[in-house]
Every structure is written in C-alpha cells, then in structure tokens.
Design an enzyme around this catalytic site. Structure first.
Site, mmCIF file in Angstrom:
data_model
loop_
_atom_site.group_PDB
_atom_site.id
_atom_site.type_symbol
_atom_site.label_atom_id
_atom_site.label_comp_id
_atom_site.label_asym_id
_atom_site.label_seq_id
_atom_site.Cartn_x
_atom_site.Cartn_y
_atom_site.Cartn_z
ATOM 1 N N HIS A 109 -30.674 -2.459 20.312
ATOM 2 C CA HIS A 109 -31.537 -1.560 20.771
ATOM 3 C C HIS A 109 -32.511 -1.528 19.713
ATOM 4 C CE1 HIS A 109 -32.925 2.717 21.644
ATOM 5 N NE2 HIS A 109 -32.262 2.458 22.730
ATOM 6 N N ASP A 163 -23.847 0.073 15.191
ATOM 7 C CA ASP A 163 -24.645 1.004 15.980
ATOM 8 C C ASP A 163 -23.575 1.469 16.972
ATOM 9 O OD1 ASP A 163 -25.980 2.402 17.787
ATOM 10 O OD2 ASP A 163 -27.554 0.854 18.177
ATOM 11 N N GLN A 218 -23.325 3.299 22.066
ATOM 12 C CA GLN A 218 -22.653 3.131 23.475
ATOM 13 C C GLN A 218 -21.255 3.282 23.323
ATOM 14 O OE1 GLN A 218 -24.021 3.098 26.281
ATOM 15 N NE2 GLN A 218 -26.267 3.219 25.521
ATOM 16 N N LYS A 276 -24.774 11.153 23.875
ATOM 17 C CA LYS A 276 -23.869 10.053 24.602
ATOM 18 C C LYS A 276 -22.543 10.099 24.718
ATOM 19 C CE LYS A 276 -27.496 6.602 23.813
ATOM 20 N NZ LYS A 276 -28.327 6.460 24.571
ATOM 21 N N CYS A 290 -35.103 -0.523 26.144
ATOM 22 C CA CYS A 290 -35.038 -0.480 24.645
ATOM 23 C C CYS A 290 -34.524 -1.617 24.112
ATOM 24 C CB CYS A 290 -35.093 0.771 23.960
ATOM 25 S SG CYS A 290 -35.894 2.194 24.657
HETATM 26 N N1 PMP Z 1 -28.190 2.228 20.076
HETATM 27 C C1 PMP Z 1 -27.861 2.086 21.283
HETATM 28 C C2 PMP Z 1 -26.988 0.982 21.789
HETATM 29 C C3 PMP Z 1 -28.264 3.085 22.269
HETATM 30 O O1 PMP Z 1 -27.922 2.571 23.499
HETATM 31 C C4 PMP Z 1 -29.189 4.040 21.849
HETATM 32 C C5 PMP Z 1 -29.727 4.997 23.100
HETATM 33 N N2 PMP Z 1 -30.065 4.350 24.320
HETATM 34 C C6 PMP Z 1 -29.806 4.154 20.596
HETATM 35 C C7 PMP Z 1 -29.011 3.229 19.933
HETATM 36 C C8 PMP Z 1 -30.540 5.451 20.258
HETATM 37 O O2 PMP Z 1 -30.009 6.524 20.701
HETATM 38 P P1 PMP Z 1 -30.771 8.013 20.356
HETATM 39 O O3 PMP Z 1 -32.019 7.622 21.420
HETATM 40 O O4 PMP Z 1 -29.880 8.869 21.181
HETATM 41 O O5 PMP Z 1 -31.345 8.145 19.274
#
Ligand code: PMP
Length: 403
Positions: free
Chosen positions: A118, A195, A198, A221, A361
């Site tokens: 991401h 990270d 998910q 999440k 993203c």
């Molecule tokens: N890492 C991953 C794999 C994600 O899916 C996301 C959110 N889509 C993030 C990081 C970032 O999370 P946040 O926008 O809640 O900071």
C-alpha cells in the site's frame, strides 16, 4: 438466523440498512456496537485529558487509556503494554517507524519493501531514502501479485537493516509467507515490520509467534472507530529509537537548551492521544477475541470461493491475485475488459452494492498486474451468501448496461 445475520445485527449501520451489500470492508470495516458504545460511554462519563490532571475525571481517563493499551496488547499477544503505541492509524504508525528507525540508518544502509505495498508502506520509505541517502530495494511479485520469496536471497545483504512488507495485500488478498520473510531477514540481521492493516479484521494476531519487530494497523479496519491505530514494537527495539514527533507527553524533562525523553510508550505519543478512540478500539478487539474464528474463516473462505467462481462465469471478467482461496483473505479484485471500474462501481451502487474501484493506493502492484485500476469486493465476518449472489447479479447487470 444464520451466524452472519447474528453478527450483522451488532453493526448499527448494517442493521439500519438491511438491503445494503457492504463489500468495502478492506477500505473501512463497519463499527461494532460494542466499540461505538464504549466511545459514547467514555465521552459521556470519563472525558478528560490523560497524563495531566489530578482530578477524578482525569484519573478515570488515565485508567481507561491504560486499560485500552493492555487490551490491545492482549489482542496482539504482546509481551507488555508498553510495546503498544497509539497513533492516528496505520499510516501514522508506518511513518513513525520510517522516521524513528530511519534516524538510526546511515547512507548506504538498505530497506527492503515489496512491490505489493500500500502507498502507506511505500512512500514513507521513498521519502526516507531521499532524505537519508539510504537504498530502497523492491521485492518483486509473481504473476499473481504474491511476494516472490525466491528473489529474497539476491535482494538481502549485510547492509539491509529492515524488511517492511504487508501481511495481506489490500488488492489481491494474498497472505504473505511471513515465516519465509522473517527467516531470510534474520539471516542478514535485518529487522522486520509487518503492515497488518488488512489482517486484523480477520482475527487476533500473535506478534510473538510471527517473530517480527514492528506491527502496524488501523482501528477502522477492525470494527473500531476511525482516527486511531497502533504501532506495536518489541520493547528493546523501540527503546533504542529516538522520538519522531515532539511535544507534550513525550518528554522526561524540558530545559531551555535540551530535552530528555520519556520511557516507552509515551516517548512516541506526543500531544493528546486519541483517548476515546483507543477505548473504542480496545472494545472492538475484546469483542473479536470472544468470537469463534475457525467458523468465521471457513465462511469467509467459502464466500471468497463463491464470488470468484461466479465472477469468472461473467464474460470479460479477469481475476487479479492468487487463483484459489487458500492463500488469500476474502478480498477479490477484478478487471472487466473494456469497462472502467469507476463506472462499474457506480452501476453496482444502484444495486445496493458498496464496492471500491480505483488503484487502491497500490499503484506499483497494479502496474505489475498490468492494470491502472480495478474493482474490489472485500468480505468481512458480517457478509453472507446473499451478498455474493447480489455481487454476481450486479456485475452481470453492469456488463449488460455498460458494454
Ligand atoms: N496498509 C494497507 C495494506 C492498507 O490496506 C491500508 C488502508 N487501505 C493502509 C496501510 C493505511 O491505513 P490507514 O489509511 O487507515 O492509515
């Protein structure tokens, strides 16, 4: 009532919208009533700042905030609560590591990330590379978008200080083989960051069993409130790092010429933290810990398999990611020949289907998969067979309408 409908009833937004097929939990999962109630209860009865006051409300807030930290530590099976740092989300947690751990790196040191990251676990490392003169290496993905462990030996060296990868892709749902990553990283003495953004909505985690050094995730999440997230770090690793943000709460002493830093975890929590949100997050995690995850995983896997099978029967649909469901969370991204995912998702919205379309993203991953954008259906514990059936009917209708 099916198990999914019982679970669904605990989510106020879903209960208020019985016809909604919410398939965007990878972007934001719905908030559980336990988390919402905990936020309202805290704000109604115990709202005060932490670490600053001596009146009884301040003490109540301190106690609730400390307890929230212990409850998060339990969800992660952390060694101690001081290893849990509250942030505003996964992005803030990842940037914290890029700054605090990044400050210990020297020009020529290397950080390895993967092409499946991401942007939150991509851009902070590019920024660190540009300000600190380190080298950034990229673990490639296979044709199905999975991290390619075969490439690890040639990419890791004695200069590699950190391997920072996703536990589960937000595009393909592919689970990372964490054990292989950790073993390879340890051979060269590198630290490992996962990270977990998910992964957390699919059950409690065990950071000790994972054998990692840092773990990042967001509350929104995993059925908790927005505006709160967590960085977990091994105590001895965090204790050796300088702070990232300066301000109130993170100091031991401030003198006109220089300041000294507080111990863990406060060193990394400058300013007023997200107090009620942390309490709400802890309640969401407690609720999750009481669930039967064997059953939930079986249903999530079954729904993913049904969605894949149904979607692939629709002419022009191409699935991104692993072919089966064994190695993936129930995140199903797909491309429809000749159609833009934004148009597809707009038609699906008319069918009460909430899906995400775009680059998610994760532009480097999409480039590797040969698309600019795709539609994504992500399932969580409150979804059931009716959601899959609606998805397949909706996508077939979108193809008929837009083709
Ligand atoms: N890492 C991953 C794999 C994600 O899916 C996301 C959110 N889509 C993030 C990081 C970032 O999370 P946040 O926008 O809640 O900071």
């Amino acid at each position: 009532m099916s198990e999914a409908s019982v679970l669904r009833a605990g989510f106020p937004l879903l209960a208020a919208n019985p016809g909604l097929h919410y398939l965007d939990s990878a972007a934001t999962a719905q908030i559980h009533r336990a988390a919402l109630d905990a936020v309202v209860c805290h704000e109604t009865l115990s709202r005060a700042n932490v670490l600053r006051g001596s009146h009884r409300l301040a003490e109540a807030a301190d106690q609730a905030f400390d307890a929230a930290r212990r409850r998060v530590a339990r969800f992660l099976n952390a060694n101690s609560a001081e290893e849990v740092i509250f942030t505003s989300g996964a992005t803030a947690a990842l940037n914290l590591v890029a700054h605090a751990f990044g400050a210990t790196l020297r020009p020529g040191d290397r950080v390895l990330i993967s092409q499946a990251e991401h942007h939150s676990n991509f851009v902070p490392w590019q920024m660190l590379r540009d300000r600190a003169g380190i080298e950034l290496d990229l673990l490639p993905v296979t044709a199905s978008g999975e991290l390619d462990p075969a490439a690890l030996p040639r990419l890791l060296s004695a200069r590699t200080r950190l391997v920072a990868v996703t536990q589960c892709s937000n595009v393909t749902g592919a689970w990372t083989d964490v054990a292989a990553i950790v073993a390879a990283a340890r051979r060269v003495g590198a630290k490992v960051l996962l990270d977990g953004a998910q992964a957390v909505q699919h059950g409690p985690q065990d950071v000790r069993a994972l054998g990692i050094d840092f773990y990042a995730f967001s509350g929104h999440k995993c059925f908790g409130p927005g505006g709160v997230g967590v960085l977990w770090g091994k105590a001895e690793v965090l204790a050796a790092l300088p702070p990232f943000l300066g301000g109130g709460g993170m100091i031991d002493e401030v003198a006109p010429q220089r300041s000294t830093w507080a111990e863990l975890p406060r060193r990394f929590e400058a300013g007023t933290p997200p107090i009620a949100q942390a309490v709400g997050l802890a309640s969401a995690l407690d609720w999750m810990m009481a669930l039967d995850w064997t059953d939930i995983h079986a249903r999530e896997t079954r729904l993913g398999a049904q969605a894949i099978e149904g979607l692939l029967r629709i002419p022009g649909v191409r699935l991104l990611g692993p072919a089966g469901t064994a190695a993936r969370a129930p995140i199903i991204s797909f491309d429809i020949a000749g159609l833009h995912p934004h148009d597809v998702c707009q038609v699906l919205d008319h069918h009460q289907l909430a899906l995400r379309g775009g680059h998610h993203c994760a532009q480097p991953l999409l480039a590797a998969l040969g698309v600019d954008a795709c539609a994504r259906a992500s399932f969580a514990l409150y979804n059931d067979e009716a959601d899959v059936a609606a998805l397949i009917d909706g996508v077939a209708a979108a193809v008929r309408t837009l083709a």
